[in-house]
Motif scaffolding. Structure first.
Motif, mmCIF file in Angstrom:
data_model
loop_
_atom_site.group_PDB
_atom_site.id
_atom_site.type_symbol
_atom_site.label_atom_id
_atom_site.label_comp_id
_atom_site.label_asym_id
_atom_site.label_seq_id
_atom_site.Cartn_x
_atom_site.Cartn_y
_atom_site.Cartn_z
ATOM 1 N N ALA A 27 0.825 -1.214 0.000
ATOM 2 C CA ALA A 27 0.000 0.000 0.000
ATOM 3 C C ALA A 27 0.856 1.259 0.000
ATOM 4 O O ALA A 27 0.541 2.241 -0.673
ATOM 5 N N ARG A 28 1.952 1.234 0.732
ATOM 6 C CA ARG A 28 2.818 2.403 0.870
ATOM 7 C C ARG A 28 3.745 2.570 -0.331
ATOM 8 O O ARG A 28 3.983 3.682 -0.791
ATOM 9 N N SER A 29 4.260 1.473 -0.832
ATOM 10 C CA SER A 29 5.351 1.552 -1.799
ATOM 11 C C SER A 29 4.966 1.333 -3.255
ATOM 12 O O SER A 29 5.735 1.692 -4.144
ATOM 13 N N CYS A 30 3.827 0.748 -3.512
ATOM 14 C CA CYS A 30 3.530 0.316 -4.880
ATOM 15 C C CYS A 30 2.537 1.192 -5.633
ATOM 16 O O CYS A 30 2.260 0.926 -6.807
ATOM 17 N N VAL A 31 2.009 2.212 -4.992
ATOM 18 C CA VAL A 31 1.069 3.098 -5.670
ATOM 19 C C VAL A 31 1.776 3.772 -6.841
ATOM 20 O O VAL A 31 2.873 4.305 -6.696
ATOM 21 N N GLY A 32 1.167 3.695 -8.008
ATOM 22 C CA GLY A 32 1.742 4.338 -9.185
ATOM 23 C C GLY A 32 2.835 3.538 -9.874
ATOM 24 O O GLY A 32 3.510 4.049 -10.751
ATOM 25 N N THR A 33 3.019 2.276 -9.464
ATOM 26 C CA THR A 33 4.030 1.430 -10.105
ATOM 27 C C THR A 33 3.331 0.392 -10.982
ATOM 28 O O THR A 33 2.103 0.350 -11.053
ATOM 29 N N ASP A 34 4.125 -0.454 -11.611
ATOM 30 C CA ASP A 34 3.565 -1.523 -12.440
ATOM 31 C C ASP A 34 3.142 -2.737 -11.622
ATOM 32 O O ASP A 34 2.701 -3.740 -12.167
ATOM 33 N N VAL A 35 3.238 -2.647 -10.290
ATOM 34 C CA VAL A 35 2.860 -3.753 -9.406
ATOM 35 C C VAL A 35 1.442 -3.518 -8.910
ATOM 36 O O VAL A 35 1.127 -2.473 -8.358
ATOM 37 N N SER A 36 0.594 -4.516 -9.121
ATOM 38 C CA SER A 36 -0.759 -4.416 -8.599
ATOM 39 C C SER A 36 -0.901 -5.429 -7.469
ATOM 40 O O SER A 36 -0.365 -6.543 -7.548
ATOM 41 N N TYR A 37 -1.578 -5.039 -6.415
ATOM 42 C CA TYR A 37 -1.706 -5.888 -5.234
ATOM 43 C C TYR A 37 -3.051 -5.634 -4.584
ATOM 44 O O TYR A 37 -3.481 -4.494 -4.443
ATOM 45 N N THR A 38 -3.694 -6.720 -4.183
ATOM 46 C CA THR A 38 -4.946 -6.634 -3.436
ATOM 47 C C THR A 38 -4.704 -7.274 -2.083
ATOM 48 O O THR A 38 -4.247 -8.430 -2.015
ATOM 49 N N PRO A 39 -4.961 -6.555 -0.997
ATOM 50 C CA PRO A 39 -4.748 -7.135 0.331
ATOM 51 C C PRO A 39 -5.523 -8.450 0.490
ATOM 52 O O PRO A 39 -6.627 -8.598 -0.031
ATOM 53 N N ASP A 40 -4.929 -9.384 1.201
ATOM 54 C CA ASP A 40 -5.525 -10.693 1.429
ATOM 55 C C ASP A 40 -6.198 -10.695 2.795
ATOM 56 O O ASP A 40 -5.536 -10.835 3.821
ATOM 57 N N ALA A 41 -7.513 -10.558 2.806
ATOM 58 C CA ALA A 41 -8.269 -10.517 4.061
ATOM 59 C C ALA A 41 -8.191 -11.835 4.826
ATOM 60 O O ALA A 41 -8.426 -11.874 6.030
ATOM 61 N N MET A 42 -7.814 -12.904 4.151
ATOM 62 C CA MET A 42 -7.737 -14.229 4.777
ATOM 63 C C MET A 42 -6.306 -14.612 5.158
ATOM 64 O O MET A 42 -6.043 -15.740 5.569
ATOM 65 N N CYS A 43 -5.362 -13.691 5.052
ATOM 66 C CA CYS A 43 -3.953 -13.999 5.289
ATOM 67 C C CYS A 43 -3.727 -14.677 6.638
ATOM 68 O O CYS A 43 -3.079 -15.713 6.715
ATOM 69 N N ARG A 44 -4.248 -14.110 7.701
ATOM 70 C CA ARG A 44 -4.012 -14.670 9.035
ATOM 71 C C ARG A 44 -4.528 -16.103 9.140
ATOM 72 O O ARG A 44 -3.878 -16.962 9.713
ATOM 73 N N GLU A 45 -5.708 -16.347 8.562
ATOM 74 C CA GLU A 45 -6.269 -17.693 8.582
ATOM 75 C C GLU A 45 -5.435 -18.646 7.725
ATOM 76 O O GLU A 45 -5.267 -19.812 8.064
#
Length: 96
Positions: A27-45
């Motif tokens: 979220a902090r580092s990839c805005v405006g780059t060629d990297v797309s990322y969606t947070p994983d709401a199930m990561c902890r599980e």
């Protein structure tokens, strides 16, 4: 050297959980780059049933991203190559 890395990982892990650290990096580092990322709401599980070694691999992958302190496909790929067991970690409950 490995001991120092482990201490750094443990110290940063105490600050916040590893899933939140990964999400924060993207979220902090990839805005405006060629990297797309969606947070994983199930990561902890997904990592709840992982072994200590698997969690350490995930933490090392996230630490690699944070250490790079910039986001690009090259950085993400480099960290994935260095820590392949920590990328997209998901461990099944084998107890039942």
């Amino acid at each position: 050297m490995r001991f120092a890395l482990l201490l750094a990982l443990l110290a940063s892990a105490c600050a916040t959980d590893i899933c939140a650290r990964r999400d924060a990096f993207f979220a902090r580092s990839c805005v405006g780059t060629d990297v797309s990322y969606t947070p994983d709401a199930m990561c902890r599980e997904r990592i709840e049933h992982c072994s200590v070694e698997q969690r350490e691999a995930f933490a090392a992958y996230v630490q690699c991203l944070e250490t790079a302190n910039r986001c690009s496909m090259e950085v993400v790929a480099s960290c994935a190559r260095r820590h392949p067991g920590g990328v997209n970690l998901s461990c099944a409950d084998t107890d039942g």
